[in-house]
Design a protein around this motif. Structure first.
Motif, PDB file in Angstrom:
ATOM      1  N   TRP A   1      -5.437   8.652  -9.920  1.00 18.99           N
ATOM      2  CA  TRP A   1      -5.279   8.134  -8.561  1.00 18.99           C
ATOM      3  C   TRP A   1      -5.070   9.285  -7.573  1.00 18.99           C
ATOM      4  O   TRP A   1      -5.668   9.306  -6.503  1.00 18.99           O
ATOM      5  CB  TRP A   1      -4.097   7.168  -8.511  1.00 18.99           C
ATOM      6  CG  TRP A   1      -3.818   6.628  -7.141  1.00 18.99           C
ATOM      7  CD1 TRP A   1      -2.983   7.162  -6.202  1.00 18.99           C
ATOM      8  CD2 TRP A   1      -4.398   5.474  -6.544  1.00 18.99           C
ATOM      9  NE1 TRP A   1      -2.984   6.399  -5.058  1.00 18.99           N
ATOM     10  CE2 TRP A   1      -3.854   5.361  -5.249  1.00 18.99           C
ATOM     11  CE3 TRP A   1      -5.319   4.524  -6.973  1.00 18.99           C
ATOM     12  CZ2 TRP A   1      -4.187   4.331  -4.384  1.00 18.99           C
ATOM     13  CZ3 TRP A   1      -5.636   3.494  -6.112  1.00 18.99           C
ATOM     14  CH2 TRP A   1      -5.087   3.403  -4.857  1.00 18.99           C
ATOM     15  N   MET A   2      -4.230  10.242  -7.944  1.00 13.32           N
ATOM     16  CA  MET A   2      -3.947  11.355  -7.040  1.00 13.32           C
ATOM     17  C   MET A   2      -5.142  12.290  -6.896  1.00 13.32           C
ATOM     18  O   MET A   2      -5.337  12.902  -5.846  1.00 13.32           O
ATOM     19  CB  MET A   2      -2.722  12.143  -7.528  1.00 13.32           C
ATOM     20  CG  MET A   2      -1.418  11.379  -7.413  1.00 13.32           C
ATOM     21  SD  MET A   2      -1.066  10.822  -5.749  1.00 13.32           S
ATOM     22  CE  MET A   2      -0.944  12.378  -4.908  1.00 13.32           C
TER      23      MET A   2
ATOM     24  N   ALA B   1       0.819  -1.210   0.000  1.00 10.11           N
ATOM     25  CA  ALA B   1       0.000   0.000   0.000  1.00 10.11           C
ATOM     26  C   ALA B   1       0.853   1.260   0.000  1.00 10.11           C
ATOM     27  O   ALA B   1       0.339   2.349   0.162  1.00 10.11           O
ATOM     28  CB  ALA B   1      -0.936  -0.012   1.198  1.00 10.11           C
ATOM     29  N   SER B   2       2.137   1.135  -0.151  1.00  9.56           N
ATOM     30  CA  SER B   2       3.037   2.286  -0.139  1.00  9.56           C
ATOM     31  C   SER B   2       2.706   3.244  -1.275  1.00  9.56           C
ATOM     32  O   SER B   2       2.188   2.846  -2.311  1.00  9.56           O
ATOM     33  CB  SER B   2       4.488   1.827  -0.267  1.00  9.56           C
ATOM     34  OG  SER B   2       4.862   1.072   0.842  1.00  9.56           O
ATOM     35  N   ARG B   3       3.086   4.485  -1.075  1.00 11.45           N
ATOM     36  CA  ARG B   3       2.839   5.511  -2.075  1.00 11.45           C
ATOM     37  C   ARG B   3       3.767   5.326  -3.264  1.00 11.45           C
ATOM     38  O   ARG B   3       4.944   5.083  -3.090  1.00 11.45           O
ATOM     39  CB  ARG B   3       3.075   6.888  -1.463  1.00 11.45           C
ATOM     40  CG  ARG B   3       2.279   7.211  -0.225  1.00 11.45           C
ATOM     41  CD  ARG B   3       0.828   7.454  -0.518  1.00 11.45           C
ATOM     42  NE  ARG B   3       0.644   8.465  -1.512  1.00 11.45           N
ATOM     43  CZ  ARG B   3       0.022   9.605  -1.330  1.00 11.45           C
ATOM     44  NH1 ARG B   3      -0.463   9.877  -0.161  1.00 11.45           N
ATOM     45  NH2 ARG B   3      -0.135  10.449  -2.308  1.00 11.45           N
ATOM     46  N   SER B   4       3.257   5.442  -4.445  1.00  9.44           N
ATOM     47  CA  SER B   4       4.073   5.332  -5.651  1.00  9.44           C
ATOM     48  C   SER B   4       3.867   6.523  -6.567  1.00  9.44           C
ATOM     49  O   SER B   4       4.828   7.170  -6.967  1.00  9.44           O
ATOM     50  CB  SER B   4       3.724   4.051  -6.416  1.00  9.44           C
ATOM     51  OG  SER B   4       4.012   2.926  -5.656  1.00  9.44           O
ATOM     52  N   PHE B   5       2.636   6.780  -6.913  1.00 11.20           N
ATOM     53  CA  PHE B   5       2.352   7.791  -7.914  1.00 11.20           C
ATOM     54  C   PHE B   5       2.684   9.205  -7.446  1.00 11.20           C
ATOM     55  O   PHE B   5       2.857  10.099  -8.256  1.00 11.20           O
ATOM     56  CB  PHE B   5       0.889   7.719  -8.349  1.00 11.20           C
ATOM     57  CG  PHE B   5       0.526   6.415  -8.991  1.00 11.20           C
ATOM     58  CD1 PHE B   5       1.189   5.985 -10.129  1.00 11.20           C
ATOM     59  CD2 PHE B   5      -0.462   5.608  -8.459  1.00 11.20           C
ATOM     60  CE1 PHE B   5       0.869   4.785 -10.719  1.00 11.20           C
ATOM     61  CE2 PHE B   5      -0.796   4.411  -9.051  1.00 11.20           C
ATOM     62  CZ  PHE B   5      -0.134   3.990 -10.180  1.00 11.20           C
ATOM     63  N   SER B   6       2.790   9.412  -6.146  1.00  5.81           N
ATOM     64  CA  SER B   6       3.053  10.762  -5.650  1.00  5.81           C
ATOM     65  C   SER B   6       4.535  11.017  -5.367  1.00  5.81           C
ATOM     66  O   SER B   6       4.879  12.105  -4.932  1.00  5.81           O
ATOM     67  CB  SER B   6       2.246  11.009  -4.373  1.00  5.81           C
ATOM     68  OG  SER B   6       2.678  10.122  -3.365  1.00  5.81           O
ATOM     69  N   THR B   7       5.387  10.054  -5.619  1.00  2.00           N
ATOM     70  CA  THR B   7       6.814  10.261  -5.364  1.00  2.00           C
ATOM     71  C   THR B   7       7.555  10.511  -6.676  1.00  2.00           C
ATOM     72  O   THR B   7       7.260   9.905  -7.702  1.00  2.00           O
ATOM     73  CB  THR B   7       7.445   9.045  -4.669  1.00  2.00           C
ATOM     74  OG1 THR B   7       7.380   7.925  -5.543  1.00  2.00           O
ATOM     75  CG2 THR B   7       6.751   8.728  -3.366  1.00  2.00           C
ATOM     76  N   ILE B   8       8.508  11.392  -6.628  1.00  2.00           N
ATOM     77  CA  ILE B   8       9.311  11.696  -7.807  1.00  2.00           C
ATOM     78  C   ILE B   8      10.177  10.511  -8.200  1.00  2.00           C
ATOM     79  O   ILE B   8      10.513  10.329  -9.359  1.00  2.00           O
ATOM     80  CB  ILE B   8      10.142  12.977  -7.573  1.00  2.00           C
ATOM     81  CG1 ILE B   8      10.815  13.462  -8.863  1.00  2.00           C
ATOM     82  CG2 ILE B   8      11.208  12.742  -6.523  1.00  2.00           C
ATOM     83  CD1 ILE B   8       9.890  14.011  -9.862  1.00  2.00           C
ATOM     84  N   TRP B   9      10.530   9.683  -7.196  1.00  4.39           N
ATOM     85  CA  TRP B   9      11.413   8.549  -7.469  1.00  4.39           C
ATOM     86  C   TRP B   9      10.755   7.529  -8.395  1.00  4.39           C
ATOM     87  O   TRP B   9      11.414   6.920  -9.228  1.00  4.39           O
ATOM     88  CB  TRP B   9      11.851   7.891  -6.159  1.00  4.39           C
ATOM     89  CG  TRP B   9      12.608   8.848  -5.317  1.00  4.39           C
ATOM     90  CD1 TRP B   9      12.199   9.391  -4.137  1.00  4.39           C
ATOM     91  CD2 TRP B   9      13.884   9.410  -5.608  1.00  4.39           C
ATOM     92  NE1 TRP B   9      13.149  10.254  -3.668  1.00  4.39           N
ATOM     93  CE2 TRP B   9      14.199  10.292  -4.552  1.00  4.39           C
ATOM     94  CE3 TRP B   9      14.796   9.271  -6.642  1.00  4.39           C
ATOM     95  CZ2 TRP B   9      15.374  11.015  -4.509  1.00  4.39           C
ATOM     96  CZ3 TRP B   9      15.966   9.986  -6.596  1.00  4.39           C
ATOM     97  CH2 TRP B   9      16.249  10.843  -5.546  1.00  4.39           C
ATOM     98  N   PHE B  10       9.456   7.338  -8.245  1.00  3.35           N
ATOM     99  CA  PHE B  10       8.757   6.416  -9.136  1.00  3.35           C
ATOM    100  C   PHE B  10       8.825   6.905 -10.576  1.00  3.35           C
ATOM    101  O   PHE B  10       9.119   6.147 -11.492  1.00  3.35           O
ATOM    102  CB  PHE B  10       7.295   6.255  -8.700  1.00  3.35           C
ATOM    103  CG  PHE B  10       6.466   5.495  -9.689  1.00  3.35           C
ATOM    104  CD1 PHE B  10       6.592   4.122  -9.804  1.00  3.35           C
ATOM    105  CD2 PHE B  10       5.577   6.150 -10.533  1.00  3.35           C
ATOM    106  CE1 PHE B  10       5.839   3.418 -10.732  1.00  3.35           C
ATOM    107  CE2 PHE B  10       4.826   5.453 -11.454  1.00  3.35           C
ATOM    108  CZ  PHE B  10       4.949   4.079 -11.555  1.00  3.35           C
TER     109      PHE B  10
END
Length: 190
Positions: free
Chosen positions: A182-183, A12-21
């Motif tokens: 999603w965001m 359930a970790s955040r993905s779409f909101s991180t620049i690293w993804f």
């Protein structure tokens, strides 16, 4: 930050909101586009230029065939290995898709949106290798003249590069649109 006490908490970790993804996604597609079956795109471009100059016996064209003779055996996939790989990867991607889109886990959705296009790209590369193997074998045995072998090889590889480019643009676009949706729906991640 979600709790990391279980597998579901990790997924359930955040993905779409991180620049690293997004950096990883663009970096993966960029790295995948630098070669065709292990042959650098510069070698392919030089061989294509040699064909345009009507010099199919040029060193650039021979270099392309040499690169292929070294890298093409790595892409041989027998029927048994292909079936096992197809089954395992299909199971993995389907599991991620069910976790992501069925249960609403963001990381599983992100991994599905990254994994499926690369899975398709892998099979496109296997198909290209199967098409190029007879051309290379005929050229090595002297059955097919070198100019014809180079022309056929360049034609198949350029077509593959175009498909790869379309797939990468479509994959990034779909991932971007899904990430934005999603965001918008879950601005705080839950």
């Amino acid at each position: 930050m979600p709790p990391f006490d279980s597998l579901i908490g990790v997924l359930a970790s955040r993905s779409f909101s991180t620049i690293w993804f997004w950096l990883a996604l663009i970096g993966m597609w960029s790295a995948a586009g630098r070669n065709v079956l292990g042959v650098p795109v510069e070698v392919l471009a030089r061989a294509r230029t040699a064909l345009r100059r009507d010099a199919p016996d040029a060193p650039e064209a021979i270099a392309l065939m040499d690169w292929l003779s070294l890298n093409l055996p790595r892409w041989r996939l027998g029927p048994r290995e292909g079936a096992v790989f197809l089954g395992l990867t299909s199971f993995g991607l389907t599991s991620l898709a069910v976790l992501g889109f069925g249960f609403g886990l963001e990381l599983a959705q992100a991994l599905t949106l990254v994994g499926v296009p690369f899975w398709l790209l892998f099979w496109l590369r296997v198909r290209l290798a199967r098409r190029l193997a007879p051309i290379l074998a005929d050229a090595q045995q002297g059955v097919l003249p070198l100019p014809d072998a180079v022309a056929g090889t360049v034609r198949h590889m350029v077509r593959h590069r175009m498909l790869h480019m379309l797939l990468s643009v479509a994959a990034v676009l779909v991932t971007l649109l899904w990430g934005m949706l999603w965001m918008l729906i879950r601005p705080f991640g839950f």
